[in-house]
Structure formats: structure tokens, C-alpha cells
Design an enzyme around this catalytic site. Structure first.
Site, PDB file in Angstrom:
ATOM      1  N   GLU A  38       2.775  -7.664   8.396  1.00 28.77           N
ATOM      2  CA  GLU A  38       2.632  -6.286   8.555  1.00 28.77           C
ATOM      3  C   GLU A  38       3.617  -5.721   7.508  1.00 28.77           C
ATOM      4  OE1 GLU A  38       1.071  -4.196  10.775  1.00 28.77           O
ATOM      5  OE2 GLU A  38      -0.061  -6.068  11.019  1.00 28.77           O
TER       6      GLU A  38
ATOM      7  N   ASP B 281     -10.984   0.517 -23.558  1.00 31.87           N
ATOM      8  CA  ASP B 281     -11.265   0.632 -22.333  1.00 31.87           C
ATOM      9  C   ASP B 281     -11.445   1.758 -21.482  1.00 31.87           C
ATOM     10  OD1 ASP B 281     -11.348  -2.185 -22.458  1.00 31.87           O
ATOM     11  OD2 ASP B 281      -9.402  -2.479 -21.757  1.00 31.87           O
TER      12      ASP B 281
ATOM     13  N   PRO C 246       0.779  -1.081   0.191  1.00 31.05           N
ATOM     14  CA  PRO C 246       0.014  -0.095   0.054  1.00 31.05           C
ATOM     15  C   PRO C 246       0.840   1.294   0.044  1.00 31.05           C
ATOM     16  CG  PRO C 246      -0.363  -1.348   1.988  1.00 31.05           C
ATOM     17  CD  PRO C 246       0.676  -2.019   1.130  1.00 31.05           C
TER      18      PRO C 246
ATOM     19  N   ARG D 272      -3.582  -8.400 -20.360  1.00 30.55           N
ATOM     20  CA  ARG D 272      -4.434  -7.971 -21.544  1.00 30.55           C
ATOM     21  C   ARG D 272      -3.964  -6.873 -22.418  1.00 30.55           C
ATOM     22  NH1 ARG D 272      -8.107  -4.411 -20.785  1.00 30.55           N
ATOM     23  NH2 ARG D 272      -9.762  -5.721 -21.142  1.00 30.55           N
TER      24      ARG D 272
END
Ligand code: ADE
Length: 254
Positions: A115, A168, A88, A153
Site C-alpha cells: 500500500e 523525440d 503515484p 537515453r
């Protein structure tokens, strides 16, 4: 392209890699995806991959030795491809990052758990860090799969329609226009007439305007970066000046 994934849970990847577009891309040898279990590179009797944090506090930290051993064991002591940690704390994944990474001949992905990973992995082994969004998941497995899907893709030949990725959402910097398929009427709700008009230029213009409308109402932040024609700008000006304008694509009425 070759992607090596380093994880404590290789079994999580298998079902998704055996499905649909990814499965086809692997079968067509557009991409080779190798799964490596970090635990296989432990040397102690109990195959330990985590330990308590120095300085105290809760949670467990992934130990550096098995991660270094796994990545260096597979890619050599100085990997000459990007080594991407899913975390993150990384740079946010977007479509341009997916394009950028899809141009690489080889990638290594490291899915963290617990963690986090020992900081020395980040400092001395990893060359890039990617987050799939501002929320915290239990591990980097789903983020790795998200990244693999977004990249694969885009490889030439991965989609049935060679231009499939161009329309897209996000590919052109706009959200995608609405889609319809048969039947022409379902529960009294009709497909917009223009889509069956056979007038390709009008259909293209309608789709472009729908994409502009959708982006304007849902993600106006994207318009600053999107490539807009003079005609697009005029259309947007008209909407902004129309105080009564509402998102027609948000219709959930029944
Ligand atoms: N690991 C846990 N949460 C994550 C996220 N949002 N992106 C990438 N890796 C993660």
C-alpha cells in the site's frame, strides 16, 4: 552516472537492463546501475519487510527499518545524491524532469510495494517523489525502469545517433512527426513523396508541420509550452481558421 535501485524485486530489472540501449550504455560505462534487495537488510529471522498499518484498514505497509538500513548502508548516513521514491503521489514525470535528473552524477531510486511505505521514509530519507502517470501500479519497479530508461537515453553517447534524442516526441515540446522506412510502397500505401525529394529544407519544413499538426490535434495542451517560431505560429493560425481541418496523421483508413 551511477544509479542505485532499492527494491524487493531486483530480478525484475535484470532482463530490461540487459537489453538494447540500456545494455549498451552500461557496457560503455556511461551509467553504472546497482540493484539492492531491501530484504537483504532485514535483521529478523523471517526477513519481514512489511507490516499492518497503524489505525487499521487493509493493505500492508513497507517497514522503515530495512529501507533506512539499505539506503544508508549503501550510500552512507547522509546520502549526497537525490533519493527518489517512485509513487503515484509524486510529481509527474515528463521530458524536462528526465533531462534534469540525467544531469545528476548519482541517483538513488526507491521502488515501493504494497500500500505504500512508512511515512517516515518519505519525511526523513527521500528527497524527491516521482509518479509516471495518474494510474496505480502494483509497485515502483516498472516506474523505476521507466525513469531509468528516460534518463539513460539522454546521456551523451547512449544513442547511436548523437542527435537522436532531439527529435523525440516531447524533446522540443511537440509530438514527433511521422516516420517511414522502405519499401516506398506497401500494400498500395505510399511514402509521402516529399521524403524522397532530396530537398532537405522542404523535408525539414514538412516534418515540422506534421509535428505541429499532430500536436495540435492530439495534445493541444503542449502547444502553450512549446517553443514556436513565427513561421510555426502562422501555420497553426492557418489550421485553426480552417474549419474543415482534420488530423491528417490520424488516418487509419485502409
Ligand atoms: N507506484 C505505483 N504506481 C505508480 C506510478 N503511477 N508512478 C510511480 N510509482 C508508482
Amino acid at each position: 552516472m551511477r544509479i542505485d535501485v532499492f527494491t524487493l524485486f531486483p530480478q525484475v530489472f535484470q532482463p530490461y537492463l540487459e537489453t538494447s540501449i540500456l545494455h549498451r550504455a552500461i557496457k560503455r560505462q556511461l551509467v553504472e546501475i546497482n540493484l539492492h534487495n531491501i530484504r537483504d537488510w532485514t535483521t529478523d529471522r523471517h526477513h519481514v519487510t512489511d507490516d499492518v498499518p497503524y489505525g487499521g484498514g487493509g493493505g500492508m505497509i513497507m517497514k522503515p527499518e530495512p529501507i533506512f538500513a539499505a539506503i544508508e548502508g549503501v550510500l552512507g548516513p547522509k546520502p549526497n545524491c537525490p533519493v527518489v521514491l517512485l509513487t503515484p503521489q509524486g510529481r509527474l514525470l515528463d521530458q524536462s524532469t528526465a533531462y534534469e535528473l540525467s544531469a545528476q552524477p548519482q541517483l538513488a531510486l526507491l521502488s515501493g510495494r504494497y500500500e505504500g511505505v512508512d511515512e517516515r521514509v518519505r519525511q526523513h530519507l527521500v528527497s524527491d517523489e516521482i509518479s509516471i502517470g495518474d494510474y496505480v501500479l502494483s509497485g515502483g519497479e516498472l516506474p523505476s525502469l521507466v525513469l531509468i530508461d528516460a534518463i539513460v537515453r539522454l546521456l551523451p553517447g547512449a544513442l547511436g545517433d548523437p542527435k537522436g534524442a532531439l527529435d523525440d516526441s516531447h524533446a522540443s515540446g511537440l509530438l514527433e512527426y511521422p516516420h517511414y522506412t522502405r519499401p516506398a510502397e506497401f500494400r498500395g500505401w505510399e511514402v509521402p513523396e516529399i521524403l524522397s525529394s532530396g530537398d532537405h529544407a522542404r523535408v525539414a519544413r514538412w516534418r515540422r508541420e506534421q509535428a505541429l499538426l499532430r500536436t495540435y490535434f492530439r495534445r493541444p495542451d503542449l502547444l502553450d509550452m512549446a517553443e514556436l517560431s513565427e513561421e510555426d505560429r502562422k501555420f497553426l493560425e492557418k489550421i485553426t481558421q480552417d474549419e474543415a481541418a482534420q488530423d491528417p496523421t490520424a488516418d487509419r483508413g485502409d
